[in-house]
Design a protein around this motif. Structure first.
Motif, PDB file in Angstrom:
ATOM      1  N   LEU A  65       1.071  -1.424   0.001  1.00 37.93           N
ATOM      2  CA  LEU A  65      -0.061  -0.027  -0.059  1.00 37.93           C
ATOM      3  C   LEU A  65       0.733   1.263   0.004  1.00 37.93           C
ATOM      4  N   SER A  66       0.391   2.303  -0.166  1.00 40.12           N
ATOM      5  CA  SER A  66       0.959   3.875  -0.245  1.00 40.12           C
ATOM      6  C   SER A  66       2.102   3.858  -0.978  1.00 40.12           C
ATOM      7  N   PHE A 301      -8.402   7.418   0.826  1.00 40.41           N
ATOM      8  CA  PHE A 301      -9.229   7.119  -0.649  1.00 40.41           C
ATOM      9  C   PHE A 301      -8.073   7.252  -1.784  1.00 40.41           C
ATOM     10  N   SER A 302      -8.341   6.687  -3.131  1.00 42.30           N
ATOM     11  CA  SER A 302      -7.247   6.754  -4.027  1.00 42.30           C
ATOM     12  C   SER A 302      -7.753   7.806  -5.171  1.00 42.30           C
ATOM     13  N   PRO A 303      -6.975   8.853  -5.409  1.00 45.92           N
ATOM     14  CA  PRO A 303      -7.106   9.786  -6.451  1.00 45.92           C
ATOM     15  C   PRO A 303      -6.575   9.768  -7.700  1.00 45.92           C
ATOM     16  N   ALA A 304      -7.278   9.981  -8.609  1.00 43.71           N
ATOM     17  CA  ALA A 304      -6.687   9.959 -10.087  1.00 43.71           C
ATOM     18  C   ALA A 304      -7.321  11.010 -10.875  1.00 43.71           C
ATOM     19  N   MET A 305      -6.572  11.362 -12.275  1.00 36.73           N
ATOM     20  CA  MET A 305      -7.246  12.261 -12.958  1.00 36.73           C
ATOM     21  C   MET A 305      -7.567  11.616 -14.192  1.00 36.73           C
ATOM     22  N   ARG A 439     -11.344  -1.135   0.405  1.00 37.55           N
ATOM     23  CA  ARG A 439     -10.009  -0.892   0.617  1.00 37.55           C
ATOM     24  C   ARG A 439      -9.569   0.602   0.748  1.00 37.55           C
ATOM     25  N   SER A 440      -8.522   0.847   1.406  1.00 35.69           N
ATOM     26  CA  SER A 440      -7.901   2.220   1.617  1.00 35.69           C
ATOM     27  C   SER A 440      -6.420   2.123   1.190  1.00 35.69           C
ATOM     28  N   SER A 441      -5.891   3.146   0.709  1.00 32.66           N
ATOM     29  CA  SER A 441      -4.659   3.597   0.344  1.00 32.66           C
ATOM     30  C   SER A 441      -4.048   2.647  -0.771  1.00 32.66           C
ATOM     31  N   ALA A 442      -5.069   2.247  -1.757  1.00 34.18           N
ATOM     32  CA  ALA A 442      -4.664   1.739  -2.880  1.00 34.18           C
ATOM     33  C   ALA A 442      -4.008   2.795  -3.983  1.00 34.18           C
ATOM     34  N   MET A 443      -3.495   2.087  -4.956  1.00 32.30           N
ATOM     35  CA  MET A 443      -2.679   2.985  -6.023  1.00 32.30           C
ATOM     36  C   MET A 443      -3.527   2.676  -7.329  1.00 32.30           C
ATOM     37  N   ALA A 444      -4.019   4.053  -7.842  1.00 32.31           N
ATOM     38  CA  ALA A 444      -4.888   4.307  -8.689  1.00 32.31           C
ATOM     39  C   ALA A 444      -4.080   5.382  -9.994  1.00 32.31           C
TER      40      ALA A 444
END
Length: 592
Positions: A65-66, A301-305, A439-444
């Protein structure tokens, strides 16, 4: 005026408090960070032996994670770097680098000489110039027992065209931190927020720094207006016109009693806007009031553009904090924010169109056969599809049963003019769709309109499950998640702390783990194998038979001091270098 004056005083008071706390944390964490520098120096010693790029086809990366997941600007590739894994007893930090080929669905591990030291909760931003550049700033390193932290303030760039790492040395940058956010805005990198934590204290930031990609220099911005309260792990999105960034949410905590901390999950939004010509820019903060339906408050949460100026937010956790306990509700929902319209809306999956047509045809035939009426047993219309709870049970290798509950909402209106029939189709389709578990701290990240999601974690009771499953979702079609890598229960290692061990034994073991640098790197260091061990013996002074750690340190003091000085640079004080040299000698002695 009076109300405004009170608010300004409050803001200034908060800034003074944060400044005082930062000084306090800096003093207390100095000793801890010096101890961890020995571990980091040992990692860099091992990485310094690499002289050429080695690429190896490999299985998907281990659970973590992270970390950071970034899309290549020119190729159909994703780049995964760093991250952490906790097995219940020990924390592992990584600096491994993976490339994922989207078309071939294959992973390649790339060992590049002189990489950044292991870290998590850093930021990585892709810059589309020079064949693609991955810029990495900050993050944290922790001792194996998870009780000491080192916060980086270094800046690195991975040149994708040449597969080389470069450490950018520029003065005047942000202090060491993790959980911050960094985005590309025109020809500069903007860094906001984050936190710094030691064993006893912590401080959260709301400062803003700019790094020029033209002059390679840092500058601290001093925007006018009321800034967001200090926070970490927020969503930071560049505006489509490149004139600013939007901040949403995040997390911070304060100390309410001597040993009691209270966390705050933020759900406010702010705009940091730039005005004026290059070189004469003026920045200002203002609060943003979006329309639509904002996500339920959460952290992690996992942010992305995404495409068309839409920011994407997936999952997260909402912690319910009591004085002695901390429990969380994990999410697997998707939300989108339209930066042009300043509007939030839920990301509802539409399901497979072919299946939808079959269902619609079946409904029509059924309606004709029953006289066109859709009634229940009591002659009433069927109730609309509500939230559906899907329960999955997974048995891990050690026999633990994980029960994963997913609450999949019924269809929600994205646009008012949608037909009722389509809403019913979406609701019935969503029940059977495969989705990543909460889930939390995933990569997106997003590449060509597709959202990719890797890893993260969730908790069951006191146990943490770290994931390495992998999914994709077409944000244009919004039909269904595609599973690229399933969660493997065998990877869910968990070691319970032994309660029978005495305090002294635990302290000794923790101290040993803190000093054994090779252990904190898991497979990457171990995989270098016996050949590297032999090199260690040849390059470093050998340990003589029956020689104690102290005797070895005294005999080889000059060698290890010179090595530590080489690694740490000429500007570091002699006392600090000597301390690191002793630690490196101890690590080598114990490894032998």
């Amino acid at each position: 005026m009076g109300q405004k004056g009170k608010k300004e005083k409050k803001v200034k008071g908060a800034e003074k408090t944060a400044a005082k706390m930062e000084k306090k944390v800096s003093k207390r964490s100095k000793r801890e960070e010096e101890d961890l520098e020995a571990l980091i120096a040992e990692f860099q010693t091992l990485d310094g032996k690499k002289t050429q790029v080695v690429e190896t086809t490999c299985p998907p990366p281990s659970p973590r994670l992270s970390a950071s997941l970034s899309a290549h600007p020119e190729k159909d590739e994703l780049i995964l770097f760093g991250g952490e894994f906790f097995n219940g007893k020990k924390t592992f930090l990584y600096n491994d680098l993976f490339f994922y080929n989207i078309k071939k669905n294959t992973w390649v591990k790339s060992d590049i000489p002189n990489p950044p030291p292991p870290r998590c909760s850093h930021q990585a931003v892709m810059v589309p110039q020079g064949g693609g550049q991955l810029w990495v700033f900050g993050g944290e390193f922790g001792s194996p027992n998870g009780e000491q932290f080192y916060h980086y303030k270094d800046l690195w760039v991975l040149h994708l065209a040449t597969h080389t790492w470069e450490n950018i040395k520029a003065a005047g940058g942000p202090t060491g931190r993790s959980g911050h956010r960094m985005v590309l805005s025109k020809k500069q990198l903007l860094v906001f927020g984050g936190f710094h934590e030691s064993t006893r204290d912590f401080v959260y930031y709301n400062d803003v720094y700019s790094f020029s990609l033209e002059t390679f220099s840092w500058s601290r911005l001093t925007p006018s207006g009321s800034a967001p309260p200090p926070r970490s792990a927020c969503q930071m999105t560049s505006t489509p016109d490149g004139t600013g960034v939007i901040i949403y949410g995040g997390y911070s905590k304060v100390r309410v009693k001597k040993d009691v901390e209270k966390g705050t999950i933020h759900s406010d939004m702010f705009l940091l806007k730039r005005e004026g010509k290059d070189g004469q820019e003026k920045w200002s903060w203002s609060r943003v009031s979006p329309s639509g339906s904002k996500p339920h408050p959460r952290s992690g949460f996992s942010p992305a553009m995404g495409p068309a100026g839409r920011a994407v937010l997936f999952g997260g956790v909402c912690d319910e904090e009591e004085e002695e306990t901390l429990e969380g509700d994990f999410y697997n929902d998707l939300h989108l924010y339209d930066t042009g319209k300043n509007r939030w809306f839920p990301g509802v999956l539409r399901g497979n169109k072919t299946e939808k047509k079959k269902r619609r045809r079946g409904k029509k035939e059924g309606a004709e056969g029953e006289g066109g009426e859709m009634e229940g047993e009591d002659g009433e219309e069927a109730a609309p599809q509500g939230p559906t709870e899907v329960v999955k049970e997974i048995v891990t290798e050690d026999g633990t049963v994980m029960t994963i509950k997913e609450v999949i909402p019924g269809a929600q209106e994205e646009e008012e003019e949608e037909e009722e029939e389509e809403e019913e189709d979406e609701a019935s389709a969503s029940v059977n769709l495969v989705e990543p578990c909460p889930r939390s701290s995933a990569m997106a990240t997003v590449r060509q309109g597709k959202l990719f999601l890797f890893g993260g974690m969730f908790e069951v009771g006191d146990r943490q499950f770290t994931l390495n499953d992998f999914y994709s979702l077409d944000l244009h079609k919004m039909d269904q998640w595609e599973t690229l890598v399933e969660m493997d229960p065998k990877t869910q290692e968990w070691l319970e702390e032994s309660e029978s061990e005495g305090d002294d034994e635990e302290e000794e073991e923790e101290e040993e783990e803190e000093l054994k640098g090779a252990e904190g790197k898991e497979d990457e260091v171990e995989s270098e194998g016996e050949s590297d061990d032999e090199e260690d013996e040849e390059e470093h002074p050998a340990v003589q038979e029956g020689e104690t750690v102290t005797d070895y340190q005294i005999r080889t003091e000059k060698y290890w001091t010179e090595l530590a000085r080489t690694k740490m640079g000429p500007d570091i004080k002699d006392k600090k270098v000597a301390k690191v040299a002793l630690a490196m000698a101890k690590v080598f002695h114990e490894d032998q």
